[in-house]
Scaffold this motif. Structure first.
Motif, short mmCIF file in Angstrom:
data_model
loop_
_atom_site.label_atom_id
_atom_site.label_comp_id
_atom_site.label_asym_id
_atom_site.label_seq_id
_atom_site.Cartn_x
_atom_site.Cartn_y
_atom_site.Cartn_z
N PRO A 1 69.40 22.65 34.66
CA PRO A 1 68.54 23.30 35.65
C PRO A 1 67.17 22.65 35.71
CG PRO A 1 68.80 24.68 33.70
CD PRO A 1 69.75 23.54 33.54
N ARG A 2 66.52 22.78 36.88
CA ARG A 2 65.26 22.07 37.15
C ARG A 2 64.17 23.05 37.55
NH1 ARG A 2 67.89 17.48 41.22
NH2 ARG A 2 69.81 17.15 39.98
N ASP A 3 63.00 22.79 37.01
CA ASP A 3 61.81 23.57 37.36
C ASP A 3 60.72 22.64 37.83
OD1 ASP A 3 59.54 25.17 37.52
OD2 ASP A 3 59.28 25.27 35.34
N PHE A 4 60.30 22.80 39.07
CA PHE A 4 59.11 22.14 39.59
C PHE A 4 58.28 23.20 40.31
CE2 PHE A 4 62.35 18.69 39.75
CZ PHE A 4 61.80 17.88 38.77
N GLY A 5 57.35 23.82 39.58
CA GLY A 5 56.42 24.75 40.22
C GLY A 5 56.59 26.20 39.89
N ALA A 6 57.41 26.56 38.89
CA ALA A 6 57.60 27.98 38.58
C ALA A 6 56.51 28.52 37.67
CB ALA A 6 58.96 28.20 37.93
N THR A 7 55.70 27.65 37.06
CA THR A 7 54.62 28.10 36.20
C THR A 7 53.40 27.22 36.44
OG1 THR A 7 54.85 26.66 34.24
CG2 THR A 7 56.41 28.50 34.43
N ALA A 8 52.29 27.59 35.81
CA ALA A 8 51.06 26.80 35.92
C ALA A 8 51.05 25.61 34.98
CB ALA A 8 49.84 27.68 35.64
N VAL A 9 52.14 25.41 34.22
CA VAL A 9 52.22 24.25 33.34
C VAL A 9 53.47 23.41 33.63
CG1 VAL A 9 50.81 25.17 31.47
CG2 VAL A 9 53.24 25.75 31.55
N THR A 10 54.15 23.72 34.73
CA THR A 10 55.33 22.95 35.13
C THR A 10 55.27 22.62 36.62
OG1 THR A 10 56.62 24.98 35.52
CG2 THR A 10 56.78 23.98 33.32
N ILE B 1 48.55 22.06 51.99
CA ILE B 1 49.34 22.50 50.84
C ILE B 1 48.71 23.77 50.27
CG2 ILE B 1 50.22 21.88 48.58
CD1 ILE B 1 51.32 20.22 50.96
N ARG B 2 49.52 24.81 50.16
CA ARG B 2 49.05 26.07 49.59
C ARG B 2 48.87 25.92 48.08
NH1 ARG B 2 50.62 31.11 51.99
NH2 ARG B 2 51.92 31.59 50.18
N ILE B 3 47.69 26.27 47.61
CA ILE B 3 47.36 26.14 46.19
C ILE B 3 47.74 27.43 45.46
CG2 ILE B 3 45.50 25.85 44.52
CD1 ILE B 3 46.07 23.33 46.08
N TYR B 4 48.59 27.32 44.43
CA TYR B 4 48.93 28.53 43.67
C TYR B 4 48.20 28.59 42.33
CZ TYR B 4 52.31 26.03 40.62
OH TYR B 4 52.92 25.18 39.71
N CYS B 5 47.59 27.48 41.91
CA CYS B 5 46.75 27.48 40.71
C CYS B 5 45.50 26.67 41.04
CB CYS B 5 47.48 26.88 39.52
SG CYS B 5 46.45 26.77 38.03
N PRO B 6 44.44 27.32 41.55
CA PRO B 6 43.26 26.58 41.99
C PRO B 6 42.49 25.92 40.85
CG PRO B 6 42.90 28.95 42.23
CD PRO B 6 44.35 28.76 41.91
N TYR B 7 42.64 26.40 39.64
CA TYR B 7 41.97 25.76 38.50
C TYR B 7 42.49 24.33 38.32
CZ TYR B 7 40.06 25.39 33.71
OH TYR B 7 39.37 25.01 32.59
N GLN B 8 43.82 24.16 38.48
CA GLN B 8 44.44 22.84 38.32
C GLN B 8 44.83 22.20 39.65
OE1 GLN B 8 47.10 22.81 34.51
NE2 GLN B 8 47.39 24.80 35.49
N MET B 9 44.58 22.90 40.75
CA MET B 9 44.93 22.42 42.08
C MET B 9 46.41 22.04 42.17
SD MET B 9 42.64 22.77 44.33
CE MET B 9 40.92 23.25 44.44
N LEU B 10 47.27 22.97 41.75
CA LEU B 10 48.71 22.77 41.85
C LEU B 10 49.19 23.27 43.20
CD1 LEU B 10 49.86 23.90 38.30
CD2 LEU B 10 49.34 21.58 39.09
N GLY B 11 50.08 22.50 43.81
CA GLY B 11 50.54 22.84 45.15
C GLY B 11 51.88 23.53 45.17
#
Length: 432
Positions: A32-41, A62-72
């Motif tokens: 299984p694959r995780d790209f974006g399910a947490t703030a560290v993946t 791109i909608r930011i879900y973790c603005p501290y790390q600017m994850l999209g």
């Protein structure tokens, strides 16, 4: 190397079945694959934007879900391309202390268009630094800074080392945590139910408040306009030795609150989630531990167990622990603390050889990450380097189950699109 992505997949397992097999140390039809399910993946918003463009997907902010790390956000169309098996509901808040809903246009330093929360409130300094304010309140000093040319934030330390321990109150180091209120619980229930009913992805639940012990992202209080207590990072790391009773009192109160939140969180989401992320505190650097196993056992294990015992007694969830660095000597203690999953599996750190980890701990821990090195191979290697490392790591860590694929921590903005797609091709070709 020619890169060709599969648009259609027809594996017999659903994503939830695949994840449950891996979590149960059974070999699924594919890893299984995780790209974006947490703030560290996750994936940097800049890279998400470039991937969408390279794949011919509609361009949009791109909608930011973790603005501290600017994850999209990895949208449904990208999830299909990448074969993603895990999702989460949107985090309701963030490290800046305001509602996380991305609605306001913003442009990153590299020109990437994104959407950020309404209260995202920044000022540019003449030297090019970008300051962010806790709760969006400019009446207080900035709590975070994005250095000139940077693409994510660092906390500013606004409170120096404690001058007099007599002034300390454990409540000051608990100010950022609170019990979940009815409105928050209703929103969590609604969003988790939506993901559960409208996708076949397994769901990762976020720690519901107070579960992260000593997480250095929280210690400076980036979400607090006027933090008090032990907030200087070096002072915090020394506190277990110089003020042990204080730290134990903080952790005792914090975990009492966390268990209450876990109880309410479970009432809201039930067994719709498969995994709960409990803590992101790092205890290792590239070469060694940042504390001894004895200190970890005394100051962390009893409090982790207070939470993990409740989870394992009352739910079917697996418990996720993020911890970077050369942490092999701590893994046996993390198992004793009740953790089922370790992330990011930093294979570039000393003592973190994947074959050794799988042999010693593969029966007890699920490895979530370790799929490709994000310090060297993914950003700086060739597509062939990436392809070969991914296949090697999956063969080792995925044998007989017990692996959820992710890169070693978030995929950063400097990753070439060709390398990211080579990673996906390597995964696809292991199941074709």
């Amino acid at each position: 190397m020619h890169i060709k992505l599969k648009r259609e997949r027809s594996e017999p397992m659903t994503s939830r079945e695949r994840v449950q097999a891996a979590l149960g140390h059974r070999e699924p039809d594919r890893v299984p694959r995780d790209f974006g399910a947490t703030a560290v993946t996750g994936i940097s918003a800049s890279l998400v934007f470039r991937l969408r463009r390279a794949l011919g997907l509609p361009e949009k902010p791109i909608r930011i879900y973790c603005p501290y790390q600017m994850l999209g956000e990895v949208d449904e169309d990208l999830r299909r391309y990448f074969g993603v098996d895990l999702m989460s509901s949107w985090p309701l808040g963030n490290l800046f202390g305001f509602d996380n809903t991305p609605v306001k246009p913003f442009t990153l330093a590299d020109g990437t268009p994104v959407l950020v929360p309404e209260a995202f409130n920044t000022t540019h300094e003449p030297n090019g630094n970008l300051f962010q304010y806790a709760c969006g309140d400019r009446n207080y000093p900035p709590s975070c800074v994005m250095p000139k040319g940077g693409l994510y934030f660092d906390s500013t330390v606004r409170v120096g080392p404690v001058a007099d321990d007599q002034d300390l109150d454990p409540a000051d180091n608990l100010e950022e945590f609170a019990l979940l209120d009815d409105d928050t619980l209703a929103r969590i229930e609604r969003e988790v139910r939506d993901v559960f009913e409208n996708t076949d992805c397994a769901i990762v639940g976020g720690g519901p408040g107070g579960t992260g012990l000593g997480d250095i992202a929280f210690v400076p209080g980036p979400m607090l306009p006027d933090p008090k207590g032990v907030r200087d990072i070096a002072d915090w790391y020394m506190s277990a030795l110089i003020r042990p009773d204080y730290i134990k009192e903080v952790f005792d109160r914090q975990t009492d609150m966390a268990v209450k939140n876990l109880e309410m969180y479970h009432q809201a989401v039930g067994e719709r989630i498969s995994v709960v992320t409990l803590c992101g505190a790092d205890f290792g650097n590239q070469r060694s531990l940042m504390l001894s196993p004895a200190v970890f056992s005394e100051f962390y294990v009893p409090y982790y167990k207070k939470m993990t015992d409740w989870i394992h007694t009352h739910t079917q969830w697996k418990v996720f622990k993020h911890c970077c660095g050369a942490i092999e000597p701590l893994l046996i203690h993390l198992i004793k603390a009740g953790f089922d999953i370790i992330n990011p599996v930093q294979i570039s750190a000393d003592g973190m050889d994947s074959e050794v980890l799988k042999q010693k701990y593969g029966d007890s821990l699920v490895f979530w990450g370790g799929g490709v090195d994000t310090q060297s191979t993914l950003p700086h290697g060739t597509p062939q380097d990436v392809y070969e490392e991914v296949q090697k790591q999956v063969r080792i860590l995925g044998k007989d189950g017990g692996l959820v694929f992710n890169t070693v921590h978030n995929a950063q903005a400097d990753v070439p699109v060709e390398n990211f797609l080579a990673m996906i091709e390597a995964l696809d070709n292991m199941t074709s």
